[in-house]
Design a protein around this motif. Structure first.
Motif, PDB file in Angstrom:
ATOM      1  N   SER A   3      42.866 -87.547  23.541  1.00  0.00           N
ATOM      2  CA  SER A   3      43.686 -86.331  23.606  1.00  0.00           C
ATOM      3  C   SER A   3      44.525 -86.155  22.357  1.00  0.00           C
ATOM      4  CB  SER A   3      44.591 -86.386  24.847  1.00  0.00           C
ATOM      5  OG  SER A   3      43.810 -86.436  26.024  1.00  0.00           O
ATOM      6  N   LEU A   4      45.006 -87.257  21.784  1.00  0.00           N
ATOM      7  CA  LEU A   4      45.827 -87.149  20.573  1.00  0.00           C
ATOM      8  C   LEU A   4      44.998 -86.695  19.376  1.00  0.00           C
ATOM      9  CD1 LEU A   4      48.229 -90.236  20.748  1.00  0.00           C
ATOM     10  CD2 LEU A   4      48.650 -87.873  21.449  1.00  0.00           C
ATOM     11  N   LYS A   5      43.743 -87.154  19.288  1.00  0.00           N
ATOM     12  CA  LYS A   5      42.880 -86.778  18.157  1.00  0.00           C
ATOM     13  C   LYS A   5      42.645 -85.281  18.102  1.00  0.00           C
ATOM     14  CE  LYS A   5      40.170 -90.997  17.401  1.00  0.00           C
ATOM     15  NZ  LYS A   5      38.842 -91.640  17.581  1.00  0.00           N
ATOM     16  N   SER A   6      42.555 -84.650  19.276  1.00  0.00           N
ATOM     17  CA  SER A   6      42.200 -83.224  19.320  1.00  0.00           C
ATOM     18  C   SER A   6      43.426 -82.322  19.397  1.00  0.00           C
ATOM     19  CB  SER A   6      41.301 -82.958  20.540  1.00  0.00           C
ATOM     20  OG  SER A   6      41.992 -83.279  21.741  1.00  0.00           O
ATOM     21  N   LEU A   7      44.632 -82.887  19.298  1.00  0.00           N
ATOM     22  CA  LEU A   7      45.847 -82.081  19.435  1.00  0.00           C
ATOM     23  C   LEU A   7      46.103 -81.302  18.143  1.00  0.00           C
ATOM     24  CD1 LEU A   7      48.023 -81.733  21.682  1.00  0.00           C
ATOM     25  CD2 LEU A   7      49.419 -83.377  20.412  1.00  0.00           C
ATOM     26  N   PRO A   8      46.088 -79.965  18.193  1.00  0.00           N
ATOM     27  CA  PRO A   8      46.322 -79.171  16.969  1.00  0.00           C
ATOM     28  C   PRO A   8      47.693 -79.478  16.372  1.00  0.00           C
ATOM     29  CG  PRO A   8      45.501 -77.792  18.763  1.00  0.00           C
ATOM     30  CD  PRO A   8      45.825 -79.117  19.367  1.00  0.00           C
ATOM     31  N   GLU A   9      47.786 -79.409  15.060  1.00  0.00           N
ATOM     32  CA  GLU A   9      49.031 -79.753  14.358  1.00  0.00           C
ATOM     33  C   GLU A   9      50.193 -78.881  14.827  1.00  0.00           C
ATOM     34  OE1 GLU A   9      50.734 -79.897   9.767  1.00  0.00           O
ATOM     35  OE2 GLU A   9      48.569 -79.804  10.135  1.00  0.00           O
ATOM     36  N   LYS A  10      49.913 -77.597  15.059  1.00  0.00           N
ATOM     37  CA  LYS A  10      50.959 -76.675  15.498  1.00  0.00           C
ATOM     38  C   LYS A  10      51.510 -77.079  16.863  1.00  0.00           C
ATOM     39  CE  LYS A  10      51.791 -71.748  16.272  1.00  0.00           C
ATOM     40  NZ  LYS A  10      51.184 -70.391  16.289  1.00  0.00           N
ATOM     41  N   ILE A  11      50.597 -77.502  17.764  1.00  0.00           N
ATOM     42  CA  ILE A  11      51.011 -77.920  19.104  1.00  0.00           C
ATOM     43  C   ILE A  11      51.734 -79.267  19.040  1.00  0.00           C
ATOM     44  CG2 ILE A  11      50.196 -78.617  21.399  1.00  0.00           C
ATOM     45  CD1 ILE A  11      50.038 -75.644  20.971  1.00  0.00           C
ATOM     46  N   ALA A  12      51.245 -80.182  18.191  1.00  0.00           N
ATOM     47  CA  ALA A  12      51.861 -81.508  18.062  1.00  0.00           C
ATOM     48  C   ALA A  12      53.336 -81.394  17.701  1.00  0.00           C
ATOM     49  CB  ALA A  12      51.124 -82.343  17.022  1.00  0.00           C
ATOM     50  N   GLY A  13      53.681 -80.413  16.875  1.00  0.00           N
ATOM     51  CA  GLY A  13      55.067 -80.212  16.480  1.00  0.00           C
ATOM     52  C   GLY A  13      55.944 -79.717  17.613  1.00  0.00           C
ATOM     53  N   ARG A  14      55.302 -79.288  18.708  1.00  0.00           N
ATOM     54  CA  ARG A  14      56.050 -78.818  19.884  1.00  0.00           C
ATOM     55  C   ARG A  14      55.635 -79.616  21.132  1.00  0.00           C
ATOM     56  NH1 ARG A  14      58.944 -74.453  19.716  1.00  0.00           N
ATOM     57  NH2 ARG A  14      58.482 -73.874  21.886  1.00  0.00           N
ATOM     58  N   THR A  15      55.421 -80.918  20.918  1.00  0.00           N
ATOM     59  CA  THR A  15      54.979 -81.805  22.007  1.00  0.00           C
ATOM     60  C   THR A  15      55.991 -82.918  22.232  1.00  0.00           C
ATOM     61  OG1 THR A  15      52.621 -81.381  21.634  1.00  0.00           O
ATOM     62  CG2 THR A  15      53.183 -83.464  22.708  1.00  0.00           C
ATOM     63  N   LEU A  16      56.192 -83.254  23.514  1.00  0.00           N
ATOM     64  CA  LEU A  16      56.948 -84.451  23.896  1.00  0.00           C
ATOM     65  C   LEU A  16      55.943 -85.484  24.394  1.00  0.00           C
ATOM     66  CD1 LEU A  16      59.426 -86.181  24.759  1.00  0.00           C
ATOM     67  CD2 LEU A  16      59.451 -84.876  26.915  1.00  0.00           C
ATOM     68  N   MET A  17      55.920 -86.640  23.754  1.00  0.00           N
ATOM     69  CA  MET A  17      55.052 -87.732  24.196  1.00  0.00           C
ATOM     70  C   MET A  17      55.926 -88.838  24.789  1.00  0.00           C
ATOM     71  SD  MET A  17      52.147 -89.880  22.117  1.00  0.00           S
ATOM     72  CE  MET A  17      53.317 -90.585  20.956  1.00  0.00           C
ATOM     73  N   ILE A  18      55.572 -89.261  26.017  1.00  0.00           N
ATOM     74  CA  ILE A  18      56.331 -90.316  26.699  1.00  0.00           C
ATOM     75  C   ILE A  18      55.409 -91.498  26.949  1.00  0.00           C
ATOM     76  CG2 ILE A  18      57.637 -90.942  28.767  1.00  0.00           C
ATOM     77  CD1 ILE A  18      58.348 -87.986  29.103  1.00  0.00           C
ATOM     78  N   HIS A  19      55.822 -92.666  26.481  1.00  0.00           N
ATOM     79  CA  HIS A  19      55.112 -93.906  26.791  1.00  0.00           C
ATOM     80  C   HIS A  19      55.951 -94.705  27.785  1.00  0.00           C
ATOM     81  CE1 HIS A  19      51.696 -94.006  24.018  1.00  0.00           C
ATOM     82  NE2 HIS A  19      52.468 -93.415  23.123  1.00  0.00           N
ATOM     83  N   ASP A  20      55.480 -94.793  29.036  1.00  0.00           N
ATOM     84  CA  ASP A  20      56.175 -95.634  30.014  1.00  0.00           C
ATOM     85  C   ASP A  20      55.700 -97.075  29.843  1.00  0.00           C
ATOM     86  OD1 ASP A  20      57.834 -96.414  32.017  1.00  0.00           O
ATOM     87  OD2 ASP A  20      56.854 -95.275  33.611  1.00  0.00           O
ATOM     88  N   GLU A  21      56.577 -98.042  30.169  1.00  0.00           N
ATOM     89  CA  GLU A  21      56.311 -99.468  29.945  1.00  0.00           C
ATOM     90  C   GLU A  21      55.764 -99.652  28.521  1.00  0.00           C
ATOM     91  OE1 GLU A  21      57.637-101.242  31.948  1.00  0.00           O
ATOM     92  OE2 GLU A  21      57.696-100.141  33.826  1.00  0.00           O
ATOM     93  N   VAL A  22      56.579 -99.226  27.564  1.00  0.00           N
ATOM     94  CA  VAL A  22      56.132 -99.100  26.175  1.00  0.00           C
ATOM     95  C   VAL A  22      55.752-100.443  25.542  1.00  0.00           C
ATOM     96  CG1 VAL A  22      58.402 -99.307  25.064  1.00  0.00           C
ATOM     97  CG2 VAL A  22      56.661 -97.833  24.046  1.00  0.00           C
ATOM     98  N   HIS A  23      56.216-101.556  26.114  1.00  0.00           N
ATOM     99  CA  HIS A  23      55.877-102.860  25.529  1.00  0.00           C
ATOM    100  C   HIS A  23      54.366-103.101  25.494  1.00  0.00           C
ATOM    101  CE1 HIS A  23      56.729-103.344  29.857  1.00  0.00           C
ATOM    102  NE2 HIS A  23      55.679-104.142  29.850  1.00  0.00           N
ATOM    103  N   LYS A  24      53.626-102.450  26.416  1.00  0.00           N
ATOM    104  CA  LYS A  24      52.173-102.642  26.436  1.00  0.00           C
ATOM    105  C   LYS A  24      51.465-101.852  25.338  1.00  0.00           C
ATOM    106  CE  LYS A  24      51.398-104.123  31.151  1.00  0.00           C
ATOM    107  NZ  LYS A  24      50.547-103.975  32.345  1.00  0.00           N
ATOM    108  N   LEU A  25      52.186-100.925  24.736  1.00  0.00           N
ATOM    109  CA  LEU A  25      51.595-100.108  23.673  1.00  0.00           C
ATOM    110  C   LEU A  25      51.196-100.950  22.466  1.00  0.00           C
ATOM    111  CD1 LEU A  25      51.038 -97.188  22.603  1.00  0.00           C
ATOM    112  CD2 LEU A  25      53.385 -97.207  21.738  1.00  0.00           C
ATOM    113  N   GLY A  26      51.868-102.089  22.259  1.00  0.00           N
ATOM    114  CA  GLY A  26      51.646-102.879  21.049  1.00  0.00           C
ATOM    115  C   GLY A  26      50.473-103.823  21.085  1.00  0.00           C
ATOM    116  N   SER A  27      49.613-103.746  22.103  1.00  0.00           N
ATOM    117  CA  SER A  27      48.449-104.641  22.162  1.00  0.00           C
ATOM    118  C   SER A  27      47.498-104.355  21.002  1.00  0.00           C
ATOM    119  CB  SER A  27      47.706-104.465  23.486  1.00  0.00           C
ATOM    120  OG  SER A  27      47.054-103.210  23.522  1.00  0.00           O
ATOM    121  N   ALA A  28      46.670-105.337  20.680  1.00  0.00           N
ATOM    122  CA  ALA A  28      45.748-105.196  19.542  1.00  0.00           C
ATOM    123  C   ALA A  28      44.830-103.995  19.720  1.00  0.00           C
ATOM    124  CB  ALA A  28      44.934-106.481  19.386  1.00  0.00           C
ATOM    125  N   GLY A  29      44.320-103.787  20.919  1.00  0.00           N
ATOM    126  CA  GLY A  29      43.416-102.665  21.181  1.00  0.00           C
ATOM    127  C   GLY A  29      44.089-101.329  20.957  1.00  0.00           C
TER     128      GLY A  29
END
Length: 682
Positions: free
Chosen positions: A397-423
């Motif tokens: 979903s992030l790859k296809s997000l238009p630049e104009k929309i990205a500038g008006r987007t809120l992204m929330i990562h819950d339990e953000v500690h898992k975001l840092g995995s190698a994958g």
């Protein structure tokens, strides 16, 4: 036959003759059971499953008189049974094997409620509901019963006992018992009086009560205590007080005081409008939740960053308020929320739908996880959309997000500690750079022993901009305090062999020129300690003295195989438990949340995010060297419970002190940390 049993004249909790013993012996040796109840809860069948299985297999029948309060699922099952025809094939399949019937009655799943419906449809269980005939207030609170065997012998009881799991397992109860074969003749007269009371009530000829249709019985709590406005609450109190004033038993002095109270409350009621809402906890105690306001202000100022807030302090509520604020400011056109685990994503879905409905926000929630596949719909038109997605699918979903929309987007990562995995680092590198608002949520955002993963979180989301740790949350009364029970244990002979094998493997791999990495070595060492057989006898001894700590409990184990051994011990003290492993139905967690299951045994699946306020105890057979996991797990039982305002949780842990291994030192560190936290009181 009943005469063959060595019955006692009196049974009381905590002594040699428990009330449940009388009921077991009565069920196993009788053909009919007439019971006059206060509250009926089907958990009574589960608690006495072996007795009822024997009773039903022998053709036993029951008549229950109940009051006008039922649990929702019990009522639904009873009404379903009243409408159905009895299924003879189902009956034969059910009762031909006592062990199978016992299991059906023990496990409170759909099979249990189907069985409850069958009891009614087959005529094995007849029920009537009664209410007081004269008074509008009050309930019928009989607690007596009569067992009758095929020879006509009767054993009867009268006392404090309700038909529920809590009454049978946990309450302190007492019952007096009478037996028709008593040579004195007094018992026979008392039993005759109980039978007269039962039959008059059953046939509607009692001057004290009247029979009502089962459909009219209230559902416990939900309908009995609806949420009311302040005006409605004041009016209700005035009506109740007026009823007491009219009651002939109220003294003149009490009448006068009540009249004064009604006069004052009536004046208050006149000043309130009908739409005045009941006071919410946040309005009552504004200072208690001020940390949420501070966190919101900080994020709106920074636009990027991580909220490091202890479990149960309102991370989800805070982020929803941020969503609402940015939508109302018209600064965003879409929201993307990402986390791991279907349970947590489903919880987000419920909260988001509430927000949109309550605030009249005409946005749509799209789901891209489990069996939901809305990512393509989101990519075609992300405007006024909220996408709930698993972290595994986020990159698409992030790859296809238009630049104009990205500038008006809120992204929330819950339990953000898992975001840092190698994958995740590989998939998501650089994909969030155009997104203006980036919010991370976690009670433990930094990844222990993984600087690279922690740095990725800071780069992808932003720095930690607000902190509200466990210590502050407990001291502020936002989280419940807890007692800590570190159970000492020693490795068994087999544990020591397994440990020796790990060191042998390390030496062999080194000799082969293919050495184990430090991470591999410590993981294998840790696995031995996490599944140590030496913990089992220590647990068995502890729980024999504290069996109450299996009530509203989550038991964390490392593997399913290890957990099965622990279940054997739990089963000796508690019948109402379930596993929650990878293959178990997600509805198990809902049933546990709704108090249909009291004890849950799991590996990793509910360490994070899930809100179960009634949880009292956490048992840690498996604890990681990293404190992150421990904090997440104990956080499950530290949420405050509005139905139990004086809640004090319990954390049961396993600690070994006797050698200097690095992993064991982490046991001592964990013990020191939890001991310190357990001393904090609001």
């Amino acid at each position: 036959m009943l005469k063959d049993v060595d019955f006692k004249p009196f049974y009381t909790s905590g002594e040699d003759a428990e009330p449940s013993e009388f009921l077991f012996d009565g069920l196993i040796n009788s053909q009919r059971f007439d019971l006059g109840l206060g509250f009926f809860r089907s958990t009574g069948f589960s608690t006495l499953a072996i007795g009822f299985a024997s009773f039903l297999s022998s053709g036993g029948t029951m008549r229950f008189i109940i009051n006008d309060s039922l649990a929702e699922k019990d009522k639904a099952a009873l009404l379903k049974g009243a409408e159905e025809k009895s299924d003879e094939e189902y009956e034969q399949e059910l009762i031909k094997d006592i062990e199978n019937l016992t299991k059906t009655l023990t496990k409170r799943n759909q099979h249990f409620f189907d069985c409850l419906s069958w009891l009614v449809s087959s005529g094995r269980l007849e029920l009537i509901a009664v209410v007081p005939r004269k008074n509008k207030v009050g309930i019928v609170h009989h607690k007596f019963g009569i067992f009758t065997d095929e020879q006509g012998n009767q054993a009867a009881f009268n006392g404090s006992l309700n038909f529920s799991q809590y009454a049978l397992n946990y309450n302190v109860e007492s019952i007096w018992c009478e037996y028709s074969w008593d040579a004195q003749g007094i018992a026979e007269k008392r039993i005759a009086e109980m039978i007269r009371l039962f039959e008059n009530t059953w046939h509607g000829t009692s001057p004290a009560v009247r029979v009502i249709p089962l459909e009219n019985v209230k559902v416990a709590l939900q309908k009995k205590y609806p949420k009311k406005t302040l005006k409605e609450l004041v009016e209700t109190e005035c009506v109740l007080a007026t009823e007491v004033i009219k009651h002939p038993g109220t003294s003149p002095l009490a009448r006068e005081k009540l009249r004064q109270m009604v006069a004052k409350m009536s004046k208050i009621g006149e000043r309130l409008t009908s739409d005045t809402k009941a006071i919410e906890p946040e309005q009552q105690t504004p200072n208690k939740w001020v940390h949420q306001d501070n966190a919101i202000s900080k994020f709106l100022e920074q636009e990027r960053g991580v909220l490091n807030m202890a479990t149960g302090t309102g991370k989800t509520r805070t982020s929803l308020r941020i969503c609402k604020e940015l939508i109302q400011r018209k600064q965003i056109d879409c929201i993307i929320i990402s986390c791991d685990g279907t349970d947590l994503l489903n919880q987000w879905k419920v909260e988001l739908l509430k927000l949109l409905r309550n605030e009249n926000i005409p946005w749509i929630v799209l789901k891209n996880y489990s069996d939901f596949h809305d990512s393509e719909t989101f990519r075609l038109n992300p405007v006024n959309r909220i996408l709930l997605t698993s972290r595994l699918q986020l990159h698409k979903s992030l790859k296809s997000l238009p630049e104009k929309i990205a500038g008006r987007t809120l992204m929330i990562h819950d339990e953000v500690h898992k975001l840092g995995s190698a994958g995740n680092r590989t998939k998501l590198q650089g994909l969030s750079e155009g997104i203006r608002f980036r919010l991370g949520l976690s009670a433990t955002p930094e990844r222990d022993y993984d600087e690279e993963g922690t740095q990725f979180i800071l780069d992808h989301i932003g720095p930690i901009i607000f902190e509200f740790p466990l210590e502050k949350a407990i001291a502020g009364g936002i989280l419940a305090p807890f007692n800590y029970y570190p159970i000492p244990y020693e490795l068994s002979a087999d544990d020591k062999i397994r440990l020796k094998n790990v060191y042998s493997k390390k030496a062999a791999r080194l000799k082969e020129g293919n050495p184990l990495s430090d991470e591999e070595f410590y993981n294998e060492i840790a696995r031995v300690y996490k599944t140590a057989e030496g913990k089992v006898p220590a647990f068995k001894d502890f729980i024999s003295r504290h069996s109450e700590m299996l009530d509203r409990t989550i038991v964390f184990v490392e593997t399913k195989e290890y957990g099965e051994g622990i279940l054997d011990i739990i089963h000796q003290y508690h019948a109402d438990f379930h596993t929650y492993f990878g293959e178990d139905d997600p509805s198990v967690l809902n049933r546990f949340s709704n108090n249909e299951i009291d004890c849950l045994l799991t590996c990793h699946r509910i360490s994070e995010g899930i809100d179960i306020k009634s949880l009292l105890n956490v048992i840690l057979f498996s604890s990681s060297k990293a404190m992150l996991e421990t904090i997440q797990r104990i956080g499950r039982c530290l949420r405050t419970d509005p139905n139990n305002p004086s809640k004090v949780a319990n954390v049961i842990d396993f600690i070994r002190h006797s050698d200097n291994d690095e992993y064991l030192n982490s046991d001592a560190q964990r013990e020191q940390f939890l001991e310190s936290l357990s001393k904090i009181r609001p």
